[in-house]
Scaffold this motif. Sequence first.
Motif, mmCIF file in Angstrom:
data_model
loop_
_atom_site.group_PDB
_atom_site.id
_atom_site.type_symbol
_atom_site.label_atom_id
_atom_site.label_comp_id
_atom_site.label_asym_id
_atom_site.label_seq_id
_atom_site.Cartn_x
_atom_site.Cartn_y
_atom_site.Cartn_z
ATOM 1 N N TYR A 96 26.531 113.468 14.524
ATOM 2 C CA TYR A 96 27.316 113.165 13.327
ATOM 3 C C TYR A 96 27.364 114.425 12.479
ATOM 4 C CZ TYR A 96 26.844 108.114 14.090
ATOM 5 O OH TYR A 96 26.897 106.851 14.611
ATOM 6 N N PHE A 97 28.496 114.654 11.834
ATOM 7 C CA PHE A 97 28.578 115.651 10.783
ATOM 8 C C PHE A 97 28.472 114.920 9.454
ATOM 9 C CE2 PHE A 97 30.197 118.608 13.910
ATOM 10 C CZ PHE A 97 29.709 119.826 13.443
ATOM 11 N N LEU A 98 27.541 115.367 8.618
ATOM 12 C CA LEU A 98 27.331 114.780 7.301
ATOM 13 C C LEU A 98 27.823 115.781 6.260
ATOM 14 C CD1 LEU A 98 23.686 113.512 7.875
ATOM 15 C CD2 LEU A 98 25.827 112.253 8.209
ATOM 16 N N ALA A 99 28.722 115.336 5.390
ATOM 17 C CA ALA A 99 29.265 116.201 4.346
ATOM 18 C C ALA A 99 28.638 115.836 3.007
ATOM 19 C CB ALA A 99 30.783 116.038 4.270
ATOM 20 N N PHE A 100 28.365 116.867 2.207
ATOM 21 C CA PHE A 100 27.779 116.689 0.884
ATOM 22 C C PHE A 100 28.826 117.007 -0.176
ATOM 23 C CE2 PHE A 100 24.513 117.520 3.959
ATOM 24 C CZ PHE A 100 23.623 116.485 3.719
ATOM 25 N N SER A 101 28.549 116.644 -1.418
ATOM 26 C CA SER A 101 29.551 116.708 -2.481
ATOM 27 C C SER A 101 30.120 118.105 -2.708
ATOM 28 C CB SER A 101 28.979 116.160 -3.784
ATOM 29 O OG SER A 101 27.870 116.935 -4.210
ATOM 30 N N ASP A 102 29.379 119.152 -2.376
ATOM 31 C CA ASP A 102 29.881 120.513 -2.586
ATOM 32 C C ASP A 102 30.647 121.049 -1.379
ATOM 33 O OD1 ASP A 102 27.880 121.025 -0.724
ATOM 34 O OD2 ASP A 102 27.076 122.755 -1.802
ATOM 35 N N GLY A 103 30.776 120.236 -0.328
ATOM 36 C CA GLY A 103 31.488 120.655 0.874
ATOM 37 C C GLY A 103 30.589 121.169 1.987
ATOM 38 N N SER A 104 29.304 121.390 1.700
ATOM 39 C CA SER A 104 28.399 121.820 2.768
ATOM 40 C C SER A 104 28.196 120.679 3.760
ATOM 41 C CB SER A 104 27.064 122.302 2.188
ATOM 42 O OG SER A 104 26.435 121.264 1.476
ATOM 43 N N ARG A 105 27.825 121.043 5.002
ATOM 44 C CA ARG A 105 27.688 120.031 6.045
ATOM 45 C C ARG A 105 26.410 120.233 6.842
ATOM 46 N NH1 ARG A 105 32.514 119.781 9.870
ATOM 47 N NH2 ARG A 105 32.013 121.965 10.099
ATOM 48 N N LEU A 106 25.888 119.124 7.317
ATOM 49 C CA LEU A 106 24.723 119.099 8.194
ATOM 50 C C LEU A 106 25.122 118.324 9.440
ATOM 51 C CD1 LEU A 106 21.629 119.501 8.707
ATOM 52 C CD2 LEU A 106 21.295 117.320 7.523
ATOM 53 N N GLU A 107 24.904 118.927 10.602
ATOM 54 C CA GLU A 107 25.148 118.217 11.858
ATOM 55 C C GLU A 107 23.801 117.686 12.343
ATOM 56 O OE1 GLU A 107 27.139 118.855 16.286
ATOM 57 O OE2 GLU A 107 26.520 120.606 15.124
ATOM 58 N N ILE A 108 23.714 116.381 12.531
ATOM 59 C CA ILE A 108 22.514 115.790 13.126
ATOM 60 C C ILE A 108 22.869 115.410 14.555
ATOM 61 C CG2 ILE A 108 21.341 115.081 11.010
ATOM 62 C CD1 ILE A 108 22.566 112.293 11.371
ATOM 63 N N MET A 109 21.930 115.698 15.473
ATOM 64 C CA MET A 109 22.240 115.584 16.895
ATOM 65 C C MET A 109 21.056 114.977 17.640
ATOM 66 S SD MET A 109 23.483 119.559 17.320
ATOM 67 C CE MET A 109 21.790 120.108 17.198
ATOM 68 N N THR A 110 21.351 114.352 18.765
ATOM 69 C CA THR A 110 20.293 113.893 19.658
ATOM 70 C C THR A 110 20.818 113.913 21.082
ATOM 71 O OG1 THR A 110 18.520 112.276 19.922
ATOM 72 C CG2 THR A 110 20.750 111.395 19.621
ATOM 73 N N LYS A 111 19.887 113.940 22.013
ATOM 74 C CA LYS A 111 20.218 113.856 23.430
ATOM 75 C C LYS A 111 18.961 113.390 24.153
ATOM 76 C CE LYS A 111 19.306 118.729 24.435
ATOM 77 N NZ LYS A 111 19.858 119.960 24.983
ATOM 78 N N PRO A 112 19.117 112.870 25.349
ATOM 79 C CA PRO A 112 17.934 112.408 26.085
ATOM 80 C C PRO A 112 16.972 113.556 26.377
ATOM 81 C CG PRO A 112 19.960 111.627 27.129
ATOM 82 C CD PRO A 112 20.352 112.625 26.073
ATOM 83 N N ASP A 113 15.724 113.208 26.510
ATOM 84 C CA ASP A 113 14.684 114.149 26.951
ATOM 85 C C ASP A 113 14.442 115.313 25.995
ATOM 86 O OD1 ASP A 113 14.375 112.595 29.287
ATOM 87 O OD2 ASP A 113 16.035 113.673 30.223
ATOM 88 N N LEU A 114 14.652 115.098 24.688
ATOM 89 C CA LEU A 114 14.260 116.127 23.725
ATOM 90 C C LEU A 114 12.746 116.231 23.722
ATOM 91 C CD1 LEU A 114 16.491 115.361 20.604
ATOM 92 C CD2 LEU A 114 16.609 117.363 22.085
ATOM 93 N N THR A 115 12.233 117.427 23.525
ATOM 94 C CA THR A 115 10.786 117.603 23.417
ATOM 95 C C THR A 115 10.447 118.098 22.021
ATOM 96 O OG1 THR A 115 10.909 119.861 24.252
ATOM 97 C CG2 THR A 115 10.521 118.114 25.873
ATOM 98 N N ASP A 116 9.284 117.715 21.542
ATOM 99 C CA ASP A 116 8.811 118.109 20.222
ATOM 100 C C ASP A 116 7.827 119.255 20.386
ATOM 101 O OD1 ASP A 116 7.945 118.324 17.646
ATOM 102 O OD2 ASP A 116 7.371 116.232 17.431
ATOM 103 N N SER A 117 8.126 120.373 19.750
ATOM 104 C CA SER A 117 7.264 121.549 19.881
ATOM 105 C C SER A 117 6.065 121.493 18.947
ATOM 106 C CB SER A 117 8.069 122.818 19.613
ATOM 107 O OG SER A 117 8.531 122.812 18.278
#
Length: 127
Positions: free
Chosen positions: A42-63
């Motif tokens: 998903y792309f998340l937009a904030f009131s000033d126009g900046s954006r954050l992309e949140i992503m997921t996929k199978p088999d992610l590993t946590d470092s």
Amino acid sequence: MKIDHIALYVNDLAGAKAFFETYFQAVSNGGYHNKTTDFRSYFLAFSDGSRLEIMTKPDLTDSGNLLDRFGYAHIAFSVGSHEAVDELTARLNAGGYPTLSGPKVTGDGYYESCVLGFEGNILEITV
């Protein structure tokens, strides 16, 4: 030149989306799903126009999600006033997200707090 967006891998995509909508008034697009790789975002937009992309996929590993490590350290959100920093910090705390530091004036003159946000990501709340 400007930064177009920042991207963040998460385990719980729906939970991350709800977190940023609830606490940061983010507005989400309709999402993306690559059926071949099962990548979702998903792309998340904030009131000033900046954006954050949140992503997921199978088999992610946590470092290990170490606080002191090379790479990105935190995302900072400017909320406009000392009172707004205090208020959002309190709302996040009430939602179960602990404060790591502040709210306070830092040595370099920022008024900020640092909160351990969704999935252990550090969020800086500043004026």
